[in-house]
Design an enzyme around this catalytic site. Structure first.
Site, short mmCIF file in Angstrom:
data_model
loop_
_atom_site.label_atom_id
_atom_site.label_comp_id
_atom_site.label_asym_id
_atom_site.label_seq_id
_atom_site.Cartn_x
_atom_site.Cartn_y
_atom_site.Cartn_z
N ILE C 77 0.74 -1.13 -0.12
CA ILE C 77 0.17 0.02 0.06
C ILE C 77 0.82 1.26 -0.06
CG2 ILE C 77 -1.63 1.37 1.37
CD1 ILE C 77 -2.75 -1.32 2.50
N CYS C 78 0.60 2.16 -0.98
CA CYS C 78 1.30 3.31 -1.09
C CYS C 78 1.31 4.21 0.33
CB CYS C 78 0.96 4.16 -2.16
SG CYS C 78 1.64 5.99 -2.07
N ILE C 79 2.45 4.66 0.70
CA ILE C 79 2.27 5.31 2.30
C ILE C 79 1.81 6.93 1.96
CG2 ILE C 79 4.64 6.12 2.28
CD1 ILE C 79 4.64 5.81 5.34
N ALA C 82 -1.91 6.21 1.59
CA ALA C 82 -2.81 5.81 2.46
C ALA C 82 -2.63 6.76 3.63
CB ALA C 82 -1.76 4.53 3.06
#
Lengths: 102, 136, 130
Positions: C77-79, C82
């Site tokens: 998941i892209c920080i 996110a």
């Protein structure tokens, strides 16, 4: 080199299919998925534009998305073939690059 | 970092602000610049609106990220292909776009334009000559 | 062949995460490898363990977690995406002084570099979005 293009939007609300058709190179494949399968319908206002490209491009519709929307092969343009998810994977592997028309 | 160099094309087809895609695409481009790949950006359809000058977002409360395009040259992202037909269809000309430049290290750091106007046909050919196409 | 998958829309509103799931299953079934699945834009919402879809509907988070476990797929998941949307793992929640975290089993949060790396390392990158 040949590309696999995926189009997932209805051509009646968004221009993805039209844009894809205008940018794809001869020998490329366009796979219609999700709402993109409406672009395969015959007798629509864009049918002719799609039909004119069949031959120089392969145009394929994803069967599970057709079924979900109550569309069988009798409703789609002659020359558009259908495939399932296994076929989708095979197409992706067979082409050099995959481009999604989001 | 990988030694392998691939041709990456970022395809931008959406206008800024109405949705987040343009901004988050730019974020990928900036991070991606560190990977030393052969990067090109394509602006077609509503994507050409990303590059217009005079954007002022103060009254909508959203961050104006249009100045960031001017920094791309410093990240060695120097190939921004803008489609002529997409501009014309929208009543735009190159005068409506920001002036984006980079310094060419192979040419005594001469300042050169990053934006390259191409025809739809040329854009199609560019798309067909990539290893990775990321669409936003 | 090694595939990388990019999912850029959230679950349920868009079909993208479903299409990507069916593609991934078919790829694994037909002998291909799935290197990584990267969740970007609203796609990050697939990875919250707090979603509770009606029982007679598919549960995309659980489906992805199970598939990842079975086939050792890296779910990233892209920080940046996110954090905008309220997806936090335990470390990040602590670091940001938040009182909860919500990342589901099998997912991890990392940077956009993982997307680029996936593009470099995989033979084909497939994008599912809207």
């Amino acid at each position: 080199m040949a590309s696999l293009h995926t189009v997932n939007k209805s051509p009646f609300s968004i221009n993805s299919l039209k844009s894809c058709l205008e940018h794809a190179n001869d020998g490329d494949t366009i796979l219609l998925i999700e709402d993109g399968i409406y672009g395969a319908l015959k007798g629509s206002e864009i049918s002719q534009i799609v039909a004119d490209k069949i031959g120089s491009l392969s145009i394929i519709a994803l069967e599970p998305d057709m079924k979900a929307r109550g569309i069988d092969s009798s409703k789609i343009l002659t020359g558009i073939i259908t495939t399932n998810y296994d076929g989708f994977v095979e197409l992706a592997a067979k082409h050099d690059v995959c481009q999604a028309w989001l | 970092m990988s030694e392998q160099v691939k041709k990456f094309l970022y395809v931008n087809r959406k206008a800024p602000y109405g949705t987040i895609y343009a901004l988050e695409s730019l974020e990928v481009v900036l991070i991606g610049a560190a990977f030393d790949q052969d990067v090109s950006l394509a602006f077609i359809d509503d994507g050409v609106f990303q590059l217009t000058k005079g954007q002022d977002t103060k009254e909508i409360g959203v961050k104006n990220f249009s100045p960031t395009y001017r920094a791309l040259g410093d990240y060695e992202v120097t190939k921004l292909y803008v489609e002529k037909e997409s501009l014309i269809e929208r009543g735009l000309s190159t005068d409506d776009l920001q002036e984006l430049t980079y310094e060419d290290e192979d040419d005594d750091w001469a300042e050169k334009p990053s934006i390259r106007i191409v025809s739809r046909k040329e854009m199609g050919e560019l798309m067909g000559n990539q290893d990775v196409v990321l669409s936003f | 062949m090694k595939f990388g998958i990019l999912i850029s829309e959230g679950p349920y509103t868009h079909q993208a995460a479903d299409s990507a799931y069916h593609f991934t299953k078919a790829a694994l079934k037909t002998g291909h490898e799935i290197d990584r699945v990267f969740f970007y834009h609203d796609g990050v919402n697939v990875g919250t363990r707090l979603s509770i879809p009606p029982q007679d509907e598919r549960n995309l988070q659980k489906d992805w977690s199970a598939l990842a476990k079975k086939h050792e797929i890296d779910l990233v998941i892209c920080i940046a995406a996110a954090q905008r949307r309220g997806l936090l793992d335990e470390n990040e929640a602590k670091r940001q002084g938040k009182d909860a975290n919500n990342i589901a089993e099998g997912f991890r949060i990392s940077g956009l570099g993982q997307l680029i790396e996936m593009g470099i390392k995989s033979d084909r990158l497939m994008t599912f979005g809207d």
